[in-house]
Structure formats: structure tokens, C-alpha cells
Design an enzyme around this catalytic site. Structure first.
Site, short mmCIF file in Angstrom:
data_model
loop_
_atom_site.label_atom_id
_atom_site.label_comp_id
_atom_site.label_asym_id
_atom_site.label_seq_id
_atom_site.Cartn_x
_atom_site.Cartn_y
_atom_site.Cartn_z
CG ASP A 14 -1.91 -1.07 1.29
OD1 ASP A 14 -2.24 -1.56 0.19
OD2 ASP A 14 -2.37 -1.46 2.37
CG ASP A 59 -0.84 4.64 6.64
OD1 ASP A 59 -1.82 4.45 7.37
OD2 ASP A 59 -0.82 4.36 5.45
CD GLU A 79 -0.94 -2.84 6.89
OE1 GLU A 79 -1.06 -1.72 7.40
OE2 GLU A 79 -0.94 -3.04 5.68
CD GLU A 80 1.67 1.27 7.24
OE1 GLU A 80 0.50 1.21 6.85
OE2 GLU A 80 2.63 1.47 6.47
CG ASP A 131 -3.80 -1.89 9.83
OD1 ASP A 131 -4.63 -2.30 9.00
OD2 ASP A 131 -3.06 -0.89 9.63
CG LEU A 154 -4.68 5.57 10.01
CD1 LEU A 154 -5.24 5.65 11.43
CD2 LEU A 154 -3.98 6.88 9.69
CG ASP A 155 -8.16 -1.25 8.13
OD1 ASP A 155 -7.53 -1.71 7.16
OD2 ASP A 155 -9.38 -1.43 8.30
CD GLU A 163 -6.32 -5.29 6.95
OE1 GLU A 163 -5.93 -6.24 6.24
OE2 GLU A 163 -6.64 -4.18 6.47
P1 P6P Z 1 -10.43 -2.83 -2.00
C1 P6P Z 1 -7.79 -0.82 3.14
O1 P6P Z 1 -6.71 -0.51 2.31
C2 P6P Z 1 -7.95 -2.33 3.14
O2 P6P Z 1 -6.78 -2.96 3.55
C3 P6P Z 1 -9.11 -2.72 4.05
O3 P6P Z 1 -9.26 -1.87 5.14
C4 P6P Z 1 -10.29 -2.67 3.11
O4 P6P Z 1 -11.35 -3.53 3.51
C5 P6P Z 1 -9.68 -3.15 1.80
O5 P6P Z 1 -8.29 -2.78 1.85
C6 P6P Z 1 -10.33 -2.50 0.60
O6 P6P Z 1 -9.79 -3.12 -0.55
O7 P6P Z 1 -9.74 -3.80 -2.90
O8 P6P Z 1 -11.92 -3.09 -1.88
O9 P6P Z 1 -10.14 -1.37 -2.29
#
Ligand code: P6P
Length: 338
Positions: free
Chosen positions: A66, A72, A95-96, A117, A119-120, A282
Site C-alpha cells: 500500500d 500512517d 502492518e506498516e 494495524d 491506520l486501516d 485485520e
Molecule cells: P479494495 C484498506 O486498504 C484495506 O486494507 C481494508 O481496510 C479494506 O477492507 C480493503 O483494503 C479495501 O480493498 O480492494 O476493496 O479497495
């Protein structure tokens, strides 16, 4: 009397929960108190992100590919620095960060492990859409007093002793469980306290919302495609068609599923057989919360909390939701219903 009128702060709640365990040392409570501070420090920046030009990308990429946003990085460092010196933790993993995060030598090695994580949903930061911090707490499995190791971090989800999240949305909530139900605390920014607002959250047995990125429909396996097609058929007796709600922040979509019922899923597909979401940061913590509230969570074939992790950043397909919705979903996934 509504629970908020009891002025039950998160701090008081944690202390009262501790008193239920006569043998408790206070270590676990202190860890949770440190986490609550970290939550407020992250909230302070998240709530003013648009004002201090903290938006925008650092341009770097995190271990799972990402684009890393400045917020983040701030959240990642803030959680680490809030947790590294209390003496309750022997190792962390974020996660980072590619590798495990050791506790600085000048601080004692505790008996717990923290995975988080920071900042999800970071891709939503610039659009001011709900994001959040997710955490998992395990007991260490290596000898006390030594530096924590990767083995301490790679434990199956059912070994969690606590899990939760801080959701930065219309209000900021600290939602967590230590195995005695799920409890939600809403931040009162005027006093800087998380106040009990959702005591013992129970998931509806069945919902009418499904939450998935349907843009991936063509890549899903036929069983998943048939299930989603089923949810959209017109059948009043079974509450269909369901509504689609999806914000692209897993903890936000899972939180709504927790409160309103229904199902959230990020299946594997032809391009990514293990899906996109991370098992350790997650899916395990959210699965723990969902189960504690009476719901179910699987990877499509087995209970998600039973998955044996093999690497820190591994992905997993995830299906989580209300008991009755998950029962129907599992019939489709096994090919028993079409
Ligand atoms: P998509 C956010 O980047 C994430 O990791 C999750 O929080 C979220 O559910 C998913 O990715 C969204 O992914 O492919 O639907 O954009």
C-alpha cells in the site's frame, strides 16, 4: 439508567474488569491503559489531518504494497512509542513494518505481544472517510525476560487474550474484548475520556446488508458469485434483496456489520487466491470481536481464528457476520446451495 450516565470511563471499566481476576497482576490493565492513550494521540492528529497538511503520501510503500500516507507513519510510530516502555510487552509487529519490532533494551521485556494495524483504510484518508487502528494482544510463548521473537507473534487467532479497534468516524470509539463480551466506548473530546456507550454488544442473528467489493465479482469463484446473486434476489420471506454497503475500510465495514448484522467478506479470487486482507493485523482481531459478539468468521473453509499463521503479513480470504447469514454463506461456499 443509560450506561453513559454512569460515567463509566474506559479506565474505570478496565480496572473493574481486572478485579474479577484475583490473580491479576495489573500488567494487562496497564497495557490496555497505554493503548487508550495511544488511541487519543492518534485521534488528535486524525481529527485535524486536513488542517496541518499531514495529508498526502510519503511516497514510500509498506510491506503489503500500500502507498504509505503520512498519517500512517505517524500512527505507526505513535502506537509503538506509547507501548514500548511500559514493561508489559516483549515484542510488537505492525502492518506498516516488514519485521517484528523489538522493545528497546533499556525497557523491561513484558509477558504480552502486541500486533497492530496503525491506520486501516489509509486510502480513504484524503476523502475523510472512516479509518481506524486495529490491535491484537497475545501472551508470549517464549521464556519470560528474554527478547520477544517472531514465534511470539505468529500465533493462531484463538490465542488472542484481547483484540479491538479504535474507529475514527462520526465519533471516535474504542471497541474491544478480553474474552468477556465486546464493549464500546465513545470519546468525549471535551474531557478526553472514552465513556462506555455500547455495553456488551451482541450481533443481530441475521441482517440485510452485505459488504464486499463487488467490482471483483468476475474474479470470484462460482460459489461466491452464486451467493451474492442469491442475496440480490427478490424474496421478502428471507429479507432479500439485501443492500450493499462498502466503504473500503475493513474495520468500518466490520463495525457496521457488528452493529447492524449481515455479512462482510473479502474473498480470494483468481488474481489473489488469498484475498487482500491481512490475517494477523485485520482478520484475526476482527474475527475475535465478531465471535465474542455472537457472530462467525471463516476463511471460506475453516474457522478463521484456527488458521495457523506462517508469515507476519500473510493474506487470507475472510467471511464474517451474523450467525444465520454465515450459515447460508457457508452452504453456498461448500456447494450445498445454489
Ligand atoms: P479494495 C484498506 O486498504 C484495506 O486494507 C481494508 O481496510 C479494506 O477492507 C480493503 O483494503 C479495501 O480493498 O480492494 O476493496 O479497495
Amino acid at each position: 439508567m443509560p450506561s453513559t450516565l454512569k460515567f463509566m470511563t474506559l479506565e474505570r471499566f478496565i480496572n473493574e474488569q481486572e478485579r474479577m481476576y484475583p490473580q491479576a497482576t495489573g500488567d494487562f490493565s496497564a497495557l490496555l491503559h497505554d493503548l487508550a492513550l495511544a488511541a487519543k494521540l492518534v485521534w488528535r492528529e486524525v481529527s485535524k489531518a486536513g488542517l496541518v497538511n499531514i495529508l498526502g503520501s510519503t511516497g514510500s510503500i509498506n510491506p503489503t504494497g500500500d502507498v504509505v500516507k503520512k498519517l500512517d507513519v505517524f500512527a505507526d510510530e505513535t502506537v509503538y512509542k506509547a507501548m514500548d516502555h511500559g514493561g508489559h510487552i516483549c515484542v510488537m509487529a505492525s502492518e506498516e513494518n516488514e519485521d517484528i519490532l523489538h522493545i528497546p533494551d533499556q525497557y523491561p521485556q513484558g509477558k504480552y505481544v502486541l500486533l497492530y494495524d496503525p491506520l486501516d483504510g489509509s486510502s480513504n484518508i484524503d476523502a475523510n472517510i472512516t479509518i481506524g487502528t486495529i490491535f491484537s494482544v497475545y501472551r508470549r510463548v517464549t521464556p519470560e525476560g528474554t527478547r520477544g521473537t517472531l514465534e511470539d507473534c505468529l500465533q493462531p487467532g484463538y490465542k488472542q487474550v484481547a483484540a479491538g479497534y479504535i474507529i475514527y468516524g462520526t465519533s471516535t470509539m474504542f471497541v474491544y474484548s478480553t474474552g468477556r463480551g465486546v464493549h464500546g466506548f465513545t470519546l468525549d473530546p471535551t474531557v478526553g475520556e472514552f465513556l462506555l456507550s455500547h455495553e456488551n454488544i451482541r450481533m443481530p442473528k441475521k441482517g440485510r446488508i452485505y459488504s464486499m467489493n463487488e467490482g471483483n465479482f468476475r474474479n470470484w469463484n462460482p460459489e461466491v458469485q452464486k451467493y451474492i446473486t442469491y442475496l440480490k434476489e427478490d424474496d421478502k420471506a428471507s429479507g432479500r434483496p439485501y443492500s450493499l454497503r462498502y466503504i473500503g475500510t475493513m474495520l468500518g465495514d466490520a463495525h457496521r456489520t457488528l452493529l447492524y448484522g449481515g455479512i462482510f467478506a473479502y474473498p480470494g479470487d483468481k488474481k489473489n487466491p488469498n484475498g487482500k486482507l491481512r490475517l494477523m493485523y485485520e482478520c484475526n482481531p476482527m474475527a475475535y470481536i465478531i465471535e465474542q459478539a455472537g457472530g462467525k468468521a471463516t476463511d471460506g473453509t475453516q474457522r478463521l481464528l484456527d488458521v495457523k499463521p506462517t508469515s507476519l503479513h500473510q493474506h487470507t480470504p475472510v467471511f464474517l457476520g451474523s450467525e444465520e447469514d454465515m450459515a447460508v454463506c457457508e452452504k453456498f461456499l461448500k456447494g450445498e446451495k445454489s
